[in-house]
Design a protein around this motif. Structure first.
Motif, PDB file in Angstrom:
ATOM      1  N   ASP A  93      -9.407  -4.127  -2.216  1.00  0.00           N
ATOM      2  CA  ASP A  93     -10.602  -3.794  -1.452  1.00  0.00           C
ATOM      3  C   ASP A  93     -11.831  -4.621  -1.826  1.00  0.00           C
ATOM      4  O   ASP A  93     -12.691  -4.853  -0.981  1.00  0.00           O
ATOM      5  N   GLU A  94     -11.922  -5.067  -3.094  1.00  0.00           N
ATOM      6  CA  GLU A  94     -13.162  -5.714  -3.523  1.00  0.00           C
ATOM      7  C   GLU A  94     -12.956  -7.108  -4.102  1.00  0.00           C
ATOM      8  O   GLU A  94     -13.522  -8.074  -3.611  1.00  0.00           O
ATOM      9  N   LEU A  95     -12.167  -7.198  -5.176  1.00  0.00           N
ATOM     10  CA  LEU A  95     -12.146  -8.415  -5.989  1.00  0.00           C
ATOM     11  C   LEU A  95     -10.743  -8.727  -6.469  1.00  0.00           C
ATOM     12  O   LEU A  95     -10.038  -7.844  -6.963  1.00  0.00           O
ATOM     13  N   ILE A  96     -10.336  -9.994  -6.328  1.00  0.00           N
ATOM     14  CA  ILE A  96      -9.112 -10.477  -6.973  1.00  0.00           C
ATOM     15  C   ILE A  96      -9.498 -11.570  -7.956  1.00  0.00           C
ATOM     16  O   ILE A  96     -10.350 -12.423  -7.661  1.00  0.00           O
ATOM     17  N   CYS A  97      -8.900 -11.529  -9.139  1.00  0.00           N
ATOM     18  CA  CYS A  97      -9.139 -12.525 -10.176  1.00  0.00           C
ATOM     19  C   CYS A  97      -7.811 -13.214 -10.468  1.00  0.00           C
ATOM     20  O   CYS A  97      -6.823 -12.537 -10.782  1.00  0.00           O
ATOM     21  N   VAL A  98      -7.791 -14.536 -10.380  1.00  0.00           N
ATOM     22  CA  VAL A  98      -6.549 -15.298 -10.528  1.00  0.00           C
ATOM     23  C   VAL A  98      -6.723 -16.327 -11.634  1.00  0.00           C
ATOM     24  O   VAL A  98      -7.663 -17.132 -11.601  1.00  0.00           O
ATOM     25  N   GLU A  99      -5.822 -16.300 -12.615  1.00  0.00           N
ATOM     26  CA  GLU A  99      -5.802 -17.313 -13.674  1.00  0.00           C
ATOM     27  C   GLU A  99      -4.453 -18.005 -13.634  1.00  0.00           C
ATOM     28  O   GLU A  99      -3.419 -17.347 -13.501  1.00  0.00           O
ATOM     29  N   THR A 100      -4.472 -19.341 -13.732  1.00  0.00           N
ATOM     30  CA  THR A 100      -3.222 -20.079 -13.628  1.00  0.00           C
ATOM     31  C   THR A 100      -3.349 -21.455 -14.258  1.00  0.00           C
ATOM     32  O   THR A 100      -4.458 -21.940 -14.530  1.00  0.00           O
ATOM     33  N   ALA A 101      -2.215 -22.080 -14.496  1.00  0.00           N
ATOM     34  CA  ALA A 101      -2.211 -23.497 -14.834  1.00  0.00           C
ATOM     35  C   ALA A 101      -2.797 -24.278 -13.663  1.00  0.00           C
ATOM     36  O   ALA A 101      -2.603 -23.910 -12.499  1.00  0.00           O
ATOM     37  N   ILE A 102      -3.543 -25.349 -13.955  1.00  0.00           N
ATOM     38  CA  ILE A 102      -4.100 -26.192 -12.897  1.00  0.00           C
ATOM     39  C   ILE A 102      -3.846 -27.661 -13.212  1.00  0.00           C
ATOM     40  O   ILE A 102      -3.570 -28.033 -14.353  1.00  0.00           O
ATOM     41  N   LEU A 103      -3.987 -28.490 -12.169  1.00  0.00           N
ATOM     42  CA  LEU A 103      -3.667 -29.917 -12.257  1.00  0.00           C
ATOM     43  C   LEU A 103      -4.863 -30.810 -12.561  1.00  0.00           C
ATOM     44  O   LEU A 103      -4.691 -32.028 -12.670  1.00  0.00           O
ATOM     45  N   ASP A 104      -6.043 -30.239 -12.700  1.00  0.00           N
ATOM     46  CA  ASP A 104      -7.239 -31.072 -12.801  1.00  0.00           C
ATOM     47  C   ASP A 104      -7.189 -32.062 -13.953  1.00  0.00           C
ATOM     48  O   ASP A 104      -7.715 -33.180 -13.850  1.00  0.00           O
ATOM     49  N   ALA A 114      -9.954 -18.379 -10.578  1.00  0.00           N
ATOM     50  CA  ALA A 114     -10.588 -18.181  -9.277  1.00  0.00           C
ATOM     51  C   ALA A 114     -10.882 -16.710  -9.076  1.00  0.00           C
ATOM     52  O   ALA A 114     -10.086 -15.845  -9.474  1.00  0.00           O
ATOM     53  N   GLN A 115     -12.027 -16.426  -8.476  1.00  0.00           N
ATOM     54  CA  GLN A 115     -12.372 -15.085  -8.047  1.00  0.00           C
ATOM     55  C   GLN A 115     -12.496 -15.081  -6.528  1.00  0.00           C
ATOM     56  O   GLN A 115     -13.129 -15.966  -5.957  1.00  0.00           O
ATOM     57  N   GLY A 116     -11.893 -14.082  -5.910  1.00  0.00           N
ATOM     58  CA  GLY A 116     -12.031 -13.908  -4.479  1.00  0.00           C
ATOM     59  C   GLY A 116     -12.644 -12.552  -4.188  1.00  0.00           C
ATOM     60  O   GLY A 116     -12.160 -11.530  -4.684  1.00  0.00           O
ATOM     61  N   ARG A 117     -13.709 -12.546  -3.411  1.00  0.00           N
ATOM     62  CA  ARG A 117     -14.400 -11.301  -3.083  1.00  0.00           C
ATOM     63  C   ARG A 117     -14.401 -11.072  -1.581  1.00  0.00           C
ATOM     64  O   ARG A 117     -14.481 -12.011  -0.794  1.00  0.00           O
ATOM     65  N   ARG A 118     -14.346  -9.803  -1.210  1.00  0.00           N
ATOM     66  CA  ARG A 118     -14.467  -9.437   0.201  1.00  0.00           C
ATOM     67  C   ARG A 118     -15.905  -9.616   0.675  1.00  0.00           C
ATOM     68  O   ARG A 118     -16.149 -10.000   1.813  1.00  0.00           O
ATOM     69  N   GLN A 119     -16.863  -9.306  -0.212  1.00  0.00           N
ATOM     70  CA  GLN A 119     -18.280  -9.405   0.101  1.00  0.00           C
ATOM     71  C   GLN A 119     -18.954 -10.316  -0.916  1.00  0.00           C
ATOM     72  O   GLN A 119     -18.499 -10.421  -2.055  1.00  0.00           O
ATOM     73  N   PRO A 120     -20.048 -10.968  -0.553  1.00  0.00           N
ATOM     74  CA  PRO A 120     -20.736 -11.826  -1.529  1.00  0.00           C
ATOM     75  C   PRO A 120     -21.331 -11.016  -2.667  1.00  0.00           C
ATOM     76  O   PRO A 120     -21.604  -9.814  -2.533  1.00  0.00           O
ATOM     77  N   VAL A 121     -21.510 -11.647  -3.797  1.00  0.00           N
ATOM     78  CA  VAL A 121     -22.128 -10.998  -4.948  1.00  0.00           C
ATOM     79  C   VAL A 121     -23.604 -10.794  -4.659  1.00  0.00           C
ATOM     80  O   VAL A 121     -24.290 -11.738  -4.265  1.00  0.00           O
ATOM     81  N   GLU A 167       0.828  -1.201   0.000  1.00  0.00           N
ATOM     82  CA  GLU A 167       0.000   0.000   0.000  1.00  0.00           C
ATOM     83  C   GLU A 167       0.862   1.250   0.000  1.00  0.00           C
ATOM     84  O   GLU A 167       0.531   2.246  -0.646  1.00  0.00           O
ATOM     85  N   THR A 168       1.995   1.215   0.697  1.00  0.00           N
ATOM     86  CA  THR A 168       2.896   2.361   0.744  1.00  0.00           C
ATOM     87  C   THR A 168       3.421   2.701  -0.651  1.00  0.00           C
ATOM     88  O   THR A 168       3.499   3.876  -1.033  1.00  0.00           O
ATOM     89  N   GLN A 169       3.774   1.655  -1.408  1.00  0.00           N
ATOM     90  CA  GLN A 169       4.324   1.852  -2.751  1.00  0.00           C
ATOM     91  C   GLN A 169       3.276   2.254  -3.773  1.00  0.00           C
ATOM     92  O   GLN A 169       3.540   3.065  -4.663  1.00  0.00           O
ATOM     93  N   MET A 170       2.069   1.691  -3.657  1.00  0.00           N
ATOM     94  CA  MET A 170       1.135   1.758  -4.784  1.00  0.00           C
ATOM     95  C   MET A 170      -0.269   2.220  -4.432  1.00  0.00           C
ATOM     96  O   MET A 170      -1.092   2.405  -5.320  1.00  0.00           O
ATOM     97  N   GLY A 171      -0.569   2.365  -3.156  1.00  0.00           N
ATOM     98  CA  GLY A 171      -1.936   2.683  -2.779  1.00  0.00           C
ATOM     99  C   GLY A 171      -2.815   1.443  -2.787  1.00  0.00           C
ATOM    100  O   GLY A 171      -2.328   0.319  -2.766  1.00  0.00           O
ATOM    101  N   ARG A 172      -4.127   1.669  -2.858  1.00  0.00           N
ATOM    102  CA  ARG A 172      -5.066   0.562  -2.803  1.00  0.00           C
ATOM    103  C   ARG A 172      -5.781   0.397  -4.151  1.00  0.00           C
ATOM    104  O   ARG A 172      -5.853   1.332  -4.949  1.00  0.00           O
ATOM    105  N   PHE A 173      -6.318  -0.809  -4.361  1.00  0.00           N
ATOM    106  CA  PHE A 173      -6.988  -1.138  -5.622  1.00  0.00           C
ATOM    107  C   PHE A 173      -8.353  -1.752  -5.329  1.00  0.00           C
ATOM    108  O   PHE A 173      -8.520  -2.507  -4.367  1.00  0.00           O
ATOM    109  N   ASP A 174      -9.304  -1.436  -6.186  1.00  0.00           N
ATOM    110  CA  ASP A 174     -10.616  -2.076  -6.091  1.00  0.00           C
ATOM    111  C   ASP A 174     -10.553  -3.512  -6.610  1.00  0.00           C
ATOM    112  O   ASP A 174     -11.159  -4.422  -6.036  1.00  0.00           O
TER     113      ASP A 174
END
Length: 252
Positions: free
Chosen positions: A152-163, A237-244, A119-126
């Motif tokens: 503060d709100e939403l992170i979206c993560v895309e990656t290789a998976i093992l499924d 994967a999507q991670g939210r602080r609050q439910p949709v 946060e010191t370097q870049m501030g905050r993000f929605d």
């Protein structure tokens, strides 16, 4: 020189980006952008794009109304095959930014590691985009913790998976698609012949990592239901602080 001719001056493109009607950069990623289910409307949001490369998702966020996007990359991934000269730092990103008409204030970019995000370097993000990067990290959960600390709100993560693919179980069709919570470690170039690939989780594990990083509402899905080749073995994967909210209509 035409825009198309300018595009061909660069030795390698990772992203396929539409610069004007009928003019695209000759990259191959993302394979299935619609499957990412990014919110259609990002009006007024401040977005962080981690591992931006040529900037496809940076520019997509801006097209969807983001008030500012900060792109970061450390240029450490060479796909296991590119020469050092093929990755020309921010050259392709800057070229696209100029062609699309975005200024550096609204479309910022910084050379830095995800571990340096604060946060010191870049501030905050929605909203944070964390695409095609997690499996390149020696410390993936630490990276998620760093990003969670500025989101503060939403992170979206895309990656290789093992499924649908496991190096140690026999390859394609030999993955962990059940209730296991599994991550594989690659100390050399076992995954995709790329020595910058370190860890790959299955989807179940990925969602729990997002949850553990501080997002109580975590969901996930495969980007390709029945992958036929290794590059299609990807998850989201999507991670939210609050439910949709029940009436939410921001995804597609």
């Amino acid at each position: 020189m035409s825009l198309s001719e300018d595009v061909r001056r660069f030795p390698y493109w990772y992203h396929r980006i539409e610069l004007s009607e009928g003019v695209f950069t000759p990259g191959w990623a993302p394979i299935n952008p619609g499957a990412y289910q990014i919110p259609k409307d990002l009006t007024g949001k401040r977005v962080l794009d981690v591992g931006a490369w040529d900037g496809y998702w940076t520019f997509e966020a801006l097209k969807r109304g983001a008030r500012q996007v900060v792109a970061i990359d450390d240029f450490s991934d060479h796909l296991g095959s590119l020469d050092e000269s093929d990755r020309q730092a921010w050259a392709t990103f800057d070229f696209c930014r100029s062609a699309l008409g975005y200024d550096a204030a609204r479309c910022d970019r910084r050379e830095m590691s995800v571990y340096e995000v604060s946060e010191t370097q870049m501030g905050r993000f929605d909203v944070v985009f964390f695409f095609g990067t997690l499996y390149h990290l020696r410390h993936p959960l630490l990276a998620l913790d760093r990003l969670a600390a500025v989101t503060d709100e939403l992170i979206c993560v895309e990656t290789a998976i093992l499924d649908d693919y496991s190096v140690y179980r026999g390859g394609l069709g030999k993955g962990y698609s059940g209730s296991e919570v599994v991550m594989e470690f690659y100390p050399r170039d076992e995954y995709g012949s790329n020595d910058t690939n370190w860890w790959v989780p299955n989807l179940n594990c990925l969602m729990r990592m997002v949850f553990a990083a501080g997002f109580p509402h975590a969901t996930g899905w495969k980007l390709t239901d029945s992958p036929k080749v290794l590059p299609e073995c990807r998850g989201f994967a999507q991670g939210r602080r609050q439910p949709v909210p029940p009436a939410d209509s921001t995804t597609h």
